[in-house]
Design a protein around this motif. Structure first.
Motif, PDB file in Angstrom:
ATOM      1  N   VAL A 187      49.075  29.921  45.115  1.00 29.23           N
ATOM      2  CA  VAL A 187      47.957  30.679  45.685  1.00 29.23           C
ATOM      3  C   VAL A 187      47.304  31.498  44.575  1.00 29.23           C
ATOM      4  O   VAL A 187      47.888  31.716  43.513  1.00 29.23           O
ATOM      5  CB  VAL A 187      48.442  31.611  46.818  1.00 29.23           C
ATOM      6  N   PRO A 188      46.073  31.959  44.789  1.00 35.50           N
ATOM      7  CA  PRO A 188      45.392  32.745  43.758  1.00 35.50           C
ATOM      8  C   PRO A 188      46.155  34.021  43.408  1.00 35.50           C
ATOM      9  O   PRO A 188      46.832  34.614  44.254  1.00 35.50           O
ATOM     10  CB  PRO A 188      44.039  33.063  44.399  1.00 35.50           C
ATOM     11  N   THR A 189      46.039  34.437  42.164  1.00 35.44           N
ATOM     12  CA  THR A 189      46.637  35.686  41.720  1.00 35.44           C
ATOM     13  C   THR A 189      46.136  36.830  42.593  1.00 35.44           C
ATOM     14  O   THR A 189      44.947  36.917  42.912  1.00 35.44           O
ATOM     15  CB  THR A 189      46.274  35.947  40.251  1.00 35.44           C
ATOM     16  N   GLY A 190      47.065  37.683  42.970  1.00 34.83           N
ATOM     17  CA  GLY A 190      46.712  38.819  43.811  1.00 34.83           C
ATOM     18  C   GLY A 190      46.904  38.591  45.287  1.00 34.83           C
ATOM     19  O   GLY A 190      46.697  39.509  46.087  1.00 34.83           O
ATOM     20  N   THR A 191      47.313  37.369  45.669  1.00 32.40           N
ATOM     21  CA  THR A 191      47.462  37.059  47.098  1.00 32.40           C
ATOM     22  C   THR A 191      48.853  36.564  47.462  1.00 32.40           C
ATOM     23  O   THR A 191      49.086  36.182  48.604  1.00 32.40           O
ATOM     24  CB  THR A 191      46.446  35.979  47.535  1.00 32.40           C
ATOM     25  N   VAL A 192      49.782  36.582  46.520  1.00 33.31           N
ATOM     26  CA  VAL A 192      51.065  35.914  46.753  1.00 33.31           C
ATOM     27  C   VAL A 192      51.923  36.638  47.786  1.00 33.31           C
ATOM     28  O   VAL A 192      52.637  35.999  48.569  1.00 33.31           O
ATOM     29  CB  VAL A 192      51.836  35.720  45.434  1.00 33.31           C
ATOM     30  N   THR A 228      60.030  40.100  46.833  1.00 36.62           N
ATOM     31  CA  THR A 228      58.834  40.188  45.999  1.00 36.62           C
ATOM     32  C   THR A 228      58.971  41.320  44.995  1.00 36.62           C
ATOM     33  O   THR A 228      59.756  42.244  45.186  1.00 36.62           O
ATOM     34  CB  THR A 228      57.580  40.431  46.873  1.00 36.62           C
ATOM     35  N   ALA A 251      52.048  32.670  42.636  1.00 39.21           N
ATOM     36  CA  ALA A 251      50.678  33.007  42.264  1.00 39.21           C
ATOM     37  C   ALA A 251      50.315  32.269  40.985  1.00 39.21           C
ATOM     38  O   ALA A 251      51.193  31.847  40.216  1.00 39.21           O
ATOM     39  CB  ALA A 251      50.538  34.517  42.053  1.00 39.21           C
ATOM     40  N   ALA A 264      50.903  38.398  50.394  1.00 35.93           N
ATOM     41  CA  ALA A 264      50.349  38.080  51.711  1.00 35.93           C
ATOM     42  C   ALA A 264      50.661  36.640  52.096  1.00 35.93           C
ATOM     43  O   ALA A 264      50.982  36.357  53.259  1.00 35.93           O
ATOM     44  CB  ALA A 264      48.835  38.318  51.716  1.00 35.93           C
ATOM     45  N   ALA A 265      50.577  35.720  51.138  1.00 31.62           N
ATOM     46  CA  ALA A 265      50.842  34.309  51.436  1.00 31.62           C
ATOM     47  C   ALA A 265      52.301  34.090  51.796  1.00 31.62           C
ATOM     48  O   ALA A 265      52.618  33.359  52.747  1.00 31.62           O
ATOM     49  CB  ALA A 265      50.449  33.446  50.241  1.00 31.62           C
ATOM     50  N   GLU A 298      52.310  41.907  42.929  1.00 28.71           N
ATOM     51  CA  GLU A 298      51.331  40.908  42.504  1.00 28.71           C
ATOM     52  C   GLU A 298      51.306  40.668  40.998  1.00 28.71           C
ATOM     53  O   GLU A 298      50.704  39.696  40.537  1.00 28.71           O
ATOM     54  CB  GLU A 298      49.927  41.316  42.964  1.00 28.71           C
TER      55      GLU A 298
END
Length: 258
Positions: free
Chosen positions: A184-189, A60, A129, A191-192, A63
């Motif tokens: 997934v929604p921006t800001g959560t990638v 990663t 994201a 964690a996903a 975000e």
């Protein structure tokens, strides 16, 4: 926490719950690929190959960005030596990812371009994201991208579109053509992607490695060879102590249920 120093290499690494996480940390350069970053990435991947505490790996950049590709400062100042070093770094990291013994998950946010898109493609799974932008803009400069294994993921026609034009695509289009596996929604990638890796790690390191071996080898086999290979893998893993214990516990729970 991983033992490797990361402050000078623009990469941080940690291990938790069977998941090893490598984070590109050059935000001022949009996580562009330098020889130092390549070297640190390769070092961490090499160290985790035989580390039983790591069952799956997440790559990663955070975000806001994954990786914008090759550092233009490096590219514009190429010498014979640095060009050769960069080629060797590509072979080491991309080749290492292509044949990595443990499942890998890319958490793609923001710019995921050029060599950054290559890294994502060479991973097993790509979680994106909604702010992700993917593509191979180096083609616009007349450079060549990696065509394989991209075409095996998105198909020949879509791979041709991406690599012949150098056009960028947004996350929705990347999901549509299969370049992203989940959106997934921006800001959560992060964690996903970590959740996906944690689900893999929960199967145990040994199981994850056996299944990764099938993922690597079976697609190149004819159907009967694949059947034989996968049956042998099953025969081997079924007697592993961790698996025997899990099966025993599961049956015990079933029998004790009223």
């Amino acid at each position: 926490m991983d033992d490797h120093s990361s402050a000078v290499t623009a990469v941080t690494a940690s291990v938790s719950g069977g998941v090893g996480t490598i984070t590109f940390d050059r935000p001022e350069r949009r996580n562009a690929l330098s020889l130092e970053l390549f070297g640190a990435l390769g070092d961490h991947l090499d160290a985790w190959r035989t580390d039983d505490d790591v069952a799956a790996v997440v790559l990663t950049g955070g975000e806001e960005m994954f990786c914008a590709g090759l550092d233009l400062d490096l590219q514009s100042g190429f010498t014979q030596e640095t060009r050769a070093a960069y080629a060797a770094a590509c072979l080491r990291v991309y080749g290492g990812l292509l044949d990595y013994p443990k499942p890998t998950v890319a958490a793609c946010a923001g710019p995921t371009l050029g060599g950054g898109c290559d890294i994502a493609v060479f991973c097993d799974i790509r979680v994106g994201a909604e702010n992700a932008v993917l593509g191979f803009p180096q083609v616009k400069f007349g450079l060549t991208p990696y065509f394989s294994p991209l075409w095996k993921i998105v198909g020949l026609s879509q791979a041709k579109l991406l690599t012949l034009t150098g056009d960028r695509i947004d996350a929705a289009e990347a999901l549509r053509i299969g370049l992203l596996d989940r959106l997934v929604p921006t800001g959560t990638v992060v964690a996903a992607a970590t959740a996906v890796a944690a689900s893999i790690a929960a199967t145990s390191t040994k199981s994850a490695m056996f299944n990764k071996e099938m993922v690597l080898r079976s697609p190149a086999m004819d159907p009967i060879s694949a059947l034989s290979f996968e049956t042998m893998a099953y025969r081997e893993i079924i007697w592993h102590p961790d698996v025997v214990e899990r099966i025993t516990d599961a049956f015990g729970a079933i029998r004790s249920t009223p």
